[in-house]
Scaffold this motif. Structure first.
Motif, PDB file in Angstrom:
ATOM      1  N   LYS A   1       4.062 -13.545   7.928  1.00 27.47           N
ATOM      2  CA  LYS A   1       3.456 -14.326   8.677  1.00 27.47           C
ATOM      3  C   LYS A   1       4.152 -15.270   9.482  1.00 27.47           C
ATOM      4  CE  LYS A   1       0.535 -14.380   4.373  1.00 27.47           C
ATOM      5  NZ  LYS A   1       0.122 -14.657   2.868  1.00 27.47           N
ATOM      6  N   VAL A   2       3.360 -15.605  10.469  1.00 28.72           N
ATOM      7  CA  VAL A   2       3.776 -16.698  11.241  1.00 28.72           C
ATOM      8  C   VAL A   2       3.044 -17.940  10.737  1.00 28.72           C
ATOM      9  CG1 VAL A   2       4.161 -16.814  13.856  1.00 28.72           C
ATOM     10  CG2 VAL A   2       4.513 -15.140  13.129  1.00 28.72           C
TER      11      VAL A   2
ATOM     12  N   LYS B   1       8.965  -7.875  -0.776  1.00 26.50           N
ATOM     13  CA  LYS B   1       8.565  -6.817  -1.704  1.00 26.50           C
ATOM     14  C   LYS B   1       7.733  -6.349  -0.789  1.00 26.50           C
ATOM     15  CE  LYS B   1       5.142  -6.924  -5.586  1.00 26.50           C
ATOM     16  NZ  LYS B   1       4.332  -7.730  -6.089  1.00 26.50           N
ATOM     17  N   TYR B   2       7.080  -6.646   0.449  1.00 32.90           N
ATOM     18  CA  TYR B   2       6.212  -5.422   1.090  1.00 32.90           C
ATOM     19  C   TYR B   2       6.669  -5.023   2.102  1.00 32.90           C
ATOM     20  CZ  TYR B   2       2.002  -8.183  -0.717  1.00 32.90           C
ATOM     21  OH  TYR B   2       1.185  -8.276  -2.072  1.00 32.90           O
TER      22      TYR B   2
ATOM     23  N   LYS C   1      -5.828  -3.811   8.936  1.00 34.35           N
ATOM     24  CA  LYS C   1      -5.755  -5.350   9.626  1.00 34.35           C
ATOM     25  C   LYS C   1      -6.877  -5.432  11.000  1.00 34.35           C
ATOM     26  CE  LYS C   1      -1.456  -7.232   9.206  1.00 34.35           C
ATOM     27  NZ  LYS C   1       0.115  -7.573  10.121  1.00 34.35           N
TER      28      LYS C   1
ATOM     29  N   ILE D   1       9.110  -2.272  13.494  1.00 37.09           N
ATOM     30  CA  ILE D   1       7.541  -1.943  14.054  1.00 37.09           C
ATOM     31  C   ILE D   1       8.170  -3.710  14.393  1.00 37.09           C
ATOM     32  CG2 ILE D   1       5.472  -2.368  14.649  1.00 37.09           C
ATOM     33  CD1 ILE D   1       4.881   0.020  13.174  1.00 37.09           C
TER      34      ILE D   1
ATOM     35  N   HIS E   1       0.490  -1.471  -0.068  1.00 36.60           N
ATOM     36  CA  HIS E   1      -0.218   0.078  -0.247  1.00 36.60           C
ATOM     37  C   HIS E   1       0.171   1.609   0.398  1.00 36.60           C
ATOM     38  CE1 HIS E   1       1.207  -0.093   3.922  1.00 36.60           C
ATOM     39  NE2 HIS E   1      -0.003  -0.959   4.680  1.00 36.60           N
TER      40      HIS E   1
ATOM     41  N   ILE F   1       8.722   3.721  16.714  1.00 32.94           N
ATOM     42  CA  ILE F   1       8.701   3.213  17.876  1.00 32.94           C
ATOM     43  C   ILE F   1       7.964   4.348  19.074  1.00 32.94           C
ATOM     44  CG2 ILE F   1       9.837   1.460  19.897  1.00 32.94           C
ATOM     45  CD1 ILE F   1       9.618   0.633  16.548  1.00 32.94           C
TER      46      ILE F   1
ATOM     47  N   LYS G   1       8.476  -2.431   4.579  1.00 33.79           N
ATOM     48  CA  LYS G   1       9.031  -0.884   4.430  1.00 33.79           C
ATOM     49  C   LYS G   1       9.698  -0.262   5.553  1.00 33.79           C
ATOM     50  CE  LYS G   1       5.121   0.685   2.250  1.00 33.79           C
ATOM     51  NZ  LYS G   1       3.741   1.127   2.643  1.00 33.79           N
TER      52      LYS G   1
ATOM     53  N   GLY H   1      -2.462   1.063   8.225  1.00 45.36           N
ATOM     54  CA  GLY H   1      -2.336  -0.335   8.437  1.00 45.36           C
ATOM     55  C   GLY H   1      -2.793  -0.971   9.152  1.00 45.36           C
ATOM     56  N   ILE H   2      -2.490  -1.364  10.449  1.00 45.90           N
ATOM     57  CA  ILE H   2      -2.746  -2.004  11.649  1.00 45.90           C
ATOM     58  C   ILE H   2      -4.363  -1.694  11.435  1.00 45.90           C
ATOM     59  CG2 ILE H   2      -2.026  -2.291  14.312  1.00 45.90           C
ATOM     60  CD1 ILE H   2       0.574  -0.718  13.212  1.00 45.90           C
TER      61      ILE H   2
ATOM     62  N   CYS I   1       4.110  -9.738  15.782  1.00 50.00           N
ATOM     63  CA  CYS I   1       4.795  -9.149  15.214  1.00 50.00           C
ATOM     64  C   CYS I   1       4.007  -9.554  13.776  1.00 50.00           C
ATOM     65  CB  CYS I   1       6.034 -10.048  14.222  1.00 50.00           C
ATOM     66  SG  CYS I   1       5.908 -11.595  14.118  1.00 50.00           S
ATOM     67  N   GLU I   2       3.670 -10.438  14.075  1.00 46.43           N
ATOM     68  CA  GLU I   2       1.994 -10.225  12.287  1.00 46.43           C
ATOM     69  C   GLU I   2       1.142  -9.737  13.126  1.00 46.43           C
ATOM     70  OE1 GLU I   2      -0.298 -14.675  11.167  1.00 46.43           O
ATOM     71  OE2 GLU I   2      -0.933 -13.473  11.472  1.00 46.43           O
ATOM     72  N   LEU I   3       0.497  -9.602  13.754  1.00 44.60           N
ATOM     73  CA  LEU I   3      -0.276  -8.136  14.016  1.00 44.60           C
ATOM     74  C   LEU I   3      -0.271  -6.955  14.239  1.00 44.60           C
ATOM     75  CD1 LEU I   3      -3.346  -8.461  16.227  1.00 44.60           C
ATOM     76  CD2 LEU I   3      -1.506  -7.620  17.774  1.00 44.60           C
ATOM     77  N   ARG I   4       1.224  -6.284  14.292  1.00 46.95           N
ATOM     78  CA  ARG I   4       1.936  -5.329  14.483  1.00 46.95           C
ATOM     79  C   ARG I   4       1.666  -4.370  12.871  1.00 46.95           C
ATOM     80  NH1 ARG I   4       1.058  -2.718  19.110  1.00 46.95           N
ATOM     81  NH2 ARG I   4       0.980  -5.234  20.988  1.00 46.95           N
ATOM     82  N   CYS I   5       2.658  -5.127  12.212  1.00 43.81           N
ATOM     83  CA  CYS I   5       2.953  -5.284  11.217  1.00 43.81           C
ATOM     84  C   CYS I   5       1.878  -4.454   9.573  1.00 43.81           C
ATOM     85  CB  CYS I   5       3.554  -6.455   9.935  1.00 43.81           C
ATOM     86  SG  CYS I   5       4.359  -5.702   7.996  1.00 43.81           S
ATOM     87  N   PRO I   6       2.314  -3.442  10.149  1.00 40.22           N
ATOM     88  CA  PRO I   6       1.090  -1.927   8.665  1.00 40.22           C
ATOM     89  C   PRO I   6       1.532  -2.588   7.355  1.00 40.22           C
ATOM     90  CG  PRO I   6       2.934  -1.108   9.924  1.00 40.22           C
ATOM     91  CD  PRO I   6       3.730  -2.075  10.183  1.00 40.22           C
ATOM     92  N   ASP I   7       2.326  -3.038   7.068  1.00 41.33           N
ATOM     93  CA  ASP I   7       2.599  -3.535   5.639  1.00 41.33           C
ATOM     94  C   ASP I   7       1.863  -4.837   5.319  1.00 41.33           C
ATOM     95  OD1 ASP I   7       3.684  -1.165   4.876  1.00 41.33           O
ATOM     96  OD2 ASP I   7       5.170  -1.594   6.368  1.00 41.33           O
ATOM     97  N   PHE I   8       1.890  -6.003   6.598  1.00 37.12           N
ATOM     98  CA  PHE I   8       1.118  -7.126   5.776  1.00 37.12           C
ATOM     99  C   PHE I   8       2.145  -8.038   5.356  1.00 37.12           C
ATOM    100  CE2 PHE I   8      -3.620  -6.548   5.631  1.00 37.12           C
ATOM    101  CZ  PHE I   8      -3.616  -4.779   5.871  1.00 37.12           C
TER     102      PHE I   8
END
Lengths: 274, 65
Positions: B61-62, B13-14, A29, B20, A16, A216, B16, A25-26, B51-58
């Protein structure tokens, strides 16, 4: 097991456009998890937005989406809901889009209590247009148009929504990522106008000008200022100074919903005709 | 019971490079390798999915069985 976000994302749309560390983004989700929890049908879900960084969100989500004029998301969404009352209408937008340029639409949508959910991502600034101060920029903070500090006091979106007549008001933060989807689920399930304010971070145009060294640090600030509603009950006014309440702030299930009321108007009008 | 390790998939690729995931991992599993996040110590992973929950960029994946 990893959550499968891909089934709710339009193929080929990622990555995005949001900056590194942007909380939008968060929130996206969280919205996807909420829609998945409620098992909403893609053809019966409309995500409507205005203009701005946060309003780019519908472009990525694979369901019925509408990207409209600046601040007018509430107006367009009202149209969608009136024409197709069975649809789940979710509005997304930023603080500038929702409370400044669309402020009027926002308060009147709250007043009508029409069954929609408004997710406002409050990052305290106009991000996309270059960091101008928004009505939510706190007093004294810097923006590109207030380089010596903003003299205006900021809006409290949740209180504004409660005052205007919204029947479900909640607040979360991008730091408390686990809570976002739970708040949105509750908001979508609520019959009436629901407002979910999510405090967000904008490292590029807000953090940079206000001496936040990193993403952070901005995330940790959200963690520090947020106080859950239940915990706040036991705290004194002094302790709550500078803090922001999170969780479900207001819920009223007694106020009549607009679509139901409007159906009655139609019924009355048709009775007269006969 | 033997500990099963998850598979942490990072989509470069995703990513950035916002740090975080690295900062909010409670077990210091991830690190920044150049611009992107990468796995440093998979053995320490407790599958908390932060990490999966907070990553704003998708981008993370765990995958656990």
């Amino acid at each position: 097991m990893a959550f499968d976000y891909d089934k709710w994302i339009r193929p080929g749309k990622l990555p995005h456009i949001w900056c590194p560390g942007c909380g939008h983004g968060i929130v996206m989700k969280g919205l996807i998890r909420a829609m998945d929890t409620l098992q909403l049908k893609k053809e019966e879900t409309a995500v409507v937005s205005g203009i701005g960084c946060a309003s780019r969100l519908p472009g990525y989500i694979d369901c019925c989406t509408l990207h409209t004029a600046h601040g007018r998301a509430a107006a367009f969404a009202t149209g969608v809901k009136m024409a197709r009352p069975e649809m789940n209408v979710i509005l997304v937008g930023g603080d500038g889009d929702g409370t400044a340029i669309g402020g009027n639409h926002f308060i009147h949508a709250c007043r009508r209590n029409i069954d929609m959910t408004y997710i406002i991502m409050n990052n305290y600034i106009y991000g996309m247009t270059g960091g101008q101060f928004s009505p939510c920029t706190p007093t004294g903070h810097k923006a590109s148009t207030t380089p010596y500090g903003n003299p205006d006091p900021g809006f409290d979106i949740a209180k504004l929504a409660i005052g205007a007549g919204a029947t479900f008001v909640a607040r979360g933060t991008a730091f408390h990522a686990n809570q976002i989807d739970k708040l949105i689920v509750e908001a979508i399930q609520h019959k009436g106008f629901s407002v979910v304010e999510i405090l967000d971070d904008c490292p590029t145009t807000y953090g940079r000008r206000n001496k936040f060294k990193s993403v952070i640090e901005m995330m940790n600030r959200l963690k520090e200022v947020a106080v859950p509603v239940k915990a706040a009950e036991k705290m004194t006014a002094e302790q709550l100074q500078g803090k922001v309440l999170t969780g479900v702030l207001y819920k009223d299930e007694t106020k009549p919903e607009y679509i139901v009321e409007y159906a009655k108007v139609i019924e009355r009008a048709q009775a007269v005709k006969k | 019971m033997e500990k099963t390790l998850p598979k942490i998939e990072i989509i470069e690729k995703y990513c950035k490079g916002c740090h975080i995931c690295v900062e909010f991992c409670p077990k210091d599993v991830l690190e920044m390798k150049g611009f992107y996040a990468s796995v440093k110590n998979l053995e320490a992973c407790i599958k908390c999915m932060q990490c999966e929950l907070r990553c704003p960029d998708f981008a993370i994946k765990v995958i656990t069985e």
